[in-house]
Design a protein around this motif. Structure first.
Motif, PDB file in Angstrom:
ATOM      1  N   ARG A  64       0.831  -1.199   0.000  1.00 32.53           N
ATOM      2  CA  ARG A  64       0.000   0.000   0.000  1.00 32.53           C
ATOM      3  C   ARG A  64       0.871   1.258   0.000  1.00 32.53           C
ATOM      4  O   ARG A  64       0.625   2.203  -0.742  1.00 32.53           O
ATOM      5  CB  ARG A  64      -0.916  -0.018   1.228  1.00 32.53           C
ATOM      6  CG  ARG A  64      -1.920   1.112   1.234  1.00 32.53           C
ATOM      7  CD  ARG A  64      -2.772   1.065   2.454  1.00 32.53           C
ATOM      8  NE  ARG A  64      -1.897   1.278   3.624  1.00 32.53           N
ATOM      9  CZ  ARG A  64      -2.330   1.398   4.856  1.00 32.53           C
ATOM     10  NH1 ARG A  64      -3.603   1.289   5.120  1.00 32.53           N
ATOM     11  NH2 ARG A  64      -1.499   1.604   5.843  1.00 32.53           N
ATOM     12  N   ALA A 107       2.658   1.661  -3.428  1.00 29.96           N
ATOM     13  CA  ALA A 107       1.730   2.114  -4.471  1.00 29.96           C
ATOM     14  C   ALA A 107       1.448   3.609  -4.309  1.00 29.96           C
ATOM     15  O   ALA A 107       1.435   4.364  -5.302  1.00 29.96           O
ATOM     16  CB  ALA A 107       0.429   1.315  -4.403  1.00 29.96           C
ATOM     17  N   HIS A 127       4.510   5.553  -5.386  1.00 27.69           N
ATOM     18  CA  HIS A 127       4.648   5.532  -6.850  1.00 27.69           C
ATOM     19  C   HIS A 127       3.698   6.555  -7.482  1.00 27.69           C
ATOM     20  O   HIS A 127       4.097   7.317  -8.368  1.00 27.69           O
ATOM     21  CB  HIS A 127       4.338   4.114  -7.361  1.00 27.69           C
ATOM     22  CG  HIS A 127       4.277   4.015  -8.841  1.00 27.69           C
ATOM     23  ND1 HIS A 127       5.397   4.007  -9.628  1.00 27.69           N
ATOM     24  CD2 HIS A 127       3.208   3.954  -9.686  1.00 27.69           C
ATOM     25  CE1 HIS A 127       5.036   3.920 -10.897  1.00 27.69           C
ATOM     26  NE2 HIS A 127       3.705   3.884 -10.957  1.00 27.69           N
ATOM     27  N   TRP A 128       2.465   6.576  -7.012  1.00 24.78           N
ATOM     28  CA  TRP A 128       1.484   7.498  -7.569  1.00 24.78           C
ATOM     29  C   TRP A 128       1.842   8.948  -7.262  1.00 24.78           C
ATOM     30  O   TRP A 128       1.716   9.826  -8.117  1.00 24.78           O
ATOM     31  CB  TRP A 128       0.101   7.145  -7.038  1.00 24.78           C
ATOM     32  CG  TRP A 128      -0.991   8.002  -7.595  1.00 24.78           C
ATOM     33  CD1 TRP A 128      -1.826   8.801  -6.903  1.00 24.78           C
ATOM     34  CD2 TRP A 128      -1.348   8.147  -8.964  1.00 24.78           C
ATOM     35  NE1 TRP A 128      -2.701   9.440  -7.739  1.00 24.78           N
ATOM     36  CE2 TRP A 128      -2.426   9.051  -9.035  1.00 24.78           C
ATOM     37  CE3 TRP A 128      -0.852   7.621 -10.155  1.00 24.78           C
ATOM     38  CZ2 TRP A 128      -3.025   9.429 -10.229  1.00 24.78           C
ATOM     39  CZ3 TRP A 128      -1.464   7.994 -11.343  1.00 24.78           C
ATOM     40  CH2 TRP A 128      -2.523   8.887 -11.373  1.00 24.78           C
ATOM     41  N   TYR A 187       0.274   2.070 -11.401  1.00 25.86           N
ATOM     42  CA  TYR A 187      -0.370   2.305 -10.108  1.00 25.86           C
ATOM     43  C   TYR A 187      -1.610   1.428  -9.948  1.00 25.86           C
ATOM     44  O   TYR A 187      -1.841   0.863  -8.875  1.00 25.86           O
ATOM     45  CB  TYR A 187      -0.747   3.780  -9.985  1.00 25.86           C
ATOM     46  CG  TYR A 187      -1.593   4.096  -8.774  1.00 25.86           C
ATOM     47  CD1 TYR A 187      -1.050   3.994  -7.493  1.00 25.86           C
ATOM     48  CD2 TYR A 187      -2.927   4.462  -8.913  1.00 25.86           C
ATOM     49  CE1 TYR A 187      -1.837   4.274  -6.378  1.00 25.86           C
ATOM     50  CE2 TYR A 187      -3.707   4.742  -7.811  1.00 25.86           C
ATOM     51  CZ  TYR A 187      -3.158   4.645  -6.548  1.00 25.86           C
ATOM     52  OH  TYR A 187      -3.929   4.913  -5.452  1.00 25.86           O
ATOM     53  N   MET A 246      -0.527  -1.993  -9.149  1.00 27.17           N
ATOM     54  CA  MET A 246      -0.070  -2.046  -7.757  1.00 27.17           C
ATOM     55  C   MET A 246      -1.260  -2.059  -6.795  1.00 27.17           C
ATOM     56  O   MET A 246      -1.232  -2.739  -5.770  1.00 27.17           O
ATOM     57  CB  MET A 246       0.860  -0.864  -7.461  1.00 27.17           C
ATOM     58  CG  MET A 246       2.179  -0.955  -8.182  1.00 27.17           C
ATOM     59  SD  MET A 246       3.172   0.522  -7.958  1.00 27.17           S
ATOM     60  CE  MET A 246       4.064   0.089  -6.497  1.00 27.17           C
ATOM     61  N   LYS A 247      -2.326  -1.310  -7.130  1.00 30.46           N
ATOM     62  CA  LYS A 247      -3.520  -1.318  -6.289  1.00 30.46           C
ATOM     63  C   LYS A 247      -4.161  -2.705  -6.264  1.00 30.46           C
ATOM     64  O   LYS A 247      -4.602  -3.168  -5.204  1.00 30.46           O
ATOM     65  CB  LYS A 247      -4.538  -0.278  -6.796  1.00 30.46           C
ATOM     66  CG  LYS A 247      -4.313   1.080  -6.229  1.00 30.46           C
ATOM     67  CD  LYS A 247      -5.349   2.124  -6.581  1.00 30.46           C
ATOM     68  CE  LYS A 247      -6.644   1.695  -7.144  1.00 30.46           C
ATOM     69  NZ  LYS A 247      -7.535   2.828  -7.470  1.00 30.46           N
ATOM     70  N   THR A 287      -2.089  -4.874  -4.143  1.00 29.60           N
ATOM     71  CA  THR A 287      -2.331  -4.520  -2.745  1.00 29.60           C
ATOM     72  C   THR A 287      -3.636  -5.134  -2.257  1.00 29.60           C
ATOM     73  O   THR A 287      -3.719  -5.634  -1.127  1.00 29.60           O
ATOM     74  CB  THR A 287      -2.367  -2.987  -2.585  1.00 29.60           C
ATOM     75  OG1 THR A 287      -1.123  -2.456  -3.027  1.00 29.60           O
ATOM     76  CG2 THR A 287      -2.600  -2.578  -1.155  1.00 29.60           C
TER      77      THR A 287
END
Length: 159
Positions: free
Chosen positions: A67, A70, A73-74, A98, A101-102, A105
């Motif tokens: 989390r 991510a 990164h965003w 992103y 990655m979400k 997560t």
């Protein structure tokens, strides 16, 4: 008069030795073996519960790290885009990363929740084993008291 003729000696009455009742000792032996088995099972249940809690903790840390990475990164992608360091194509690529990655997560969150359920179940199994062991110990203590009482009664009866 010849002592061998006519007068017979009466045999002396000797009380027969009573065979001691060993059933309570046998029962106690079986109960003690059961107690040892239940203690081993309780220790195994506790160890399993500890392993489940450790796995849950690792899953939770993996979810938190995913989390956090991510979000970082965003934030970097947005910061670079608004600072005009990247173009819209690179920003959309970062946005796609992103989103991936979400989803990862979210998968880690599900894994953490599953491990939490397994940990709770293992904890419940441990406490059931713990209560059962406590009850067996109580029963064994009652049998010990009963045996001591029976022995005392036998001693009084023999005296």
């Amino acid at each position: 008069m010849n002592p061998r003729r006519g007068h017979r000696r009466e045999p002396v009455e000797v009380a027969e030795a009573r065979v001691p009742d060993r059933t309570i000792e046998r029962l106690l032996g079986v109960r003690k073996q059961r107690l040892e088995r239940l203690e081993r099972e309780r220790l195994q249940a506790r160890e399993h519960w500890r392993q489940r809690r450790g796995a849950q903790r690792l899953a939770k840390l993996a979810w938190r790290e995913a989390r956090h990475s991510a979000a970082a990164h965003w934030q970097r992608a947005r910061q670079q885009f608004f600072a005009m360091e990247t173009d819209s194509r690179q920003f959309r690529a970062a946005q796609g990363g992103y989103e991936r990655m979400k989803r990862a997560t979210g998968q880690r969150l599900l894994a953490w929740r599953e491990s939490a359920g397994a940990s709770r179940a293992a904890g419940a199994a441990f406490f059931v084993a713990h209560r059962h062991l406590r009850e067996v110990r109580r029963q064994l203590e009652k049998l010990d008291i009963l045996r001591a009482h029976i022995k005392a009664m036998e001693r009084r009866h023999d005296d």
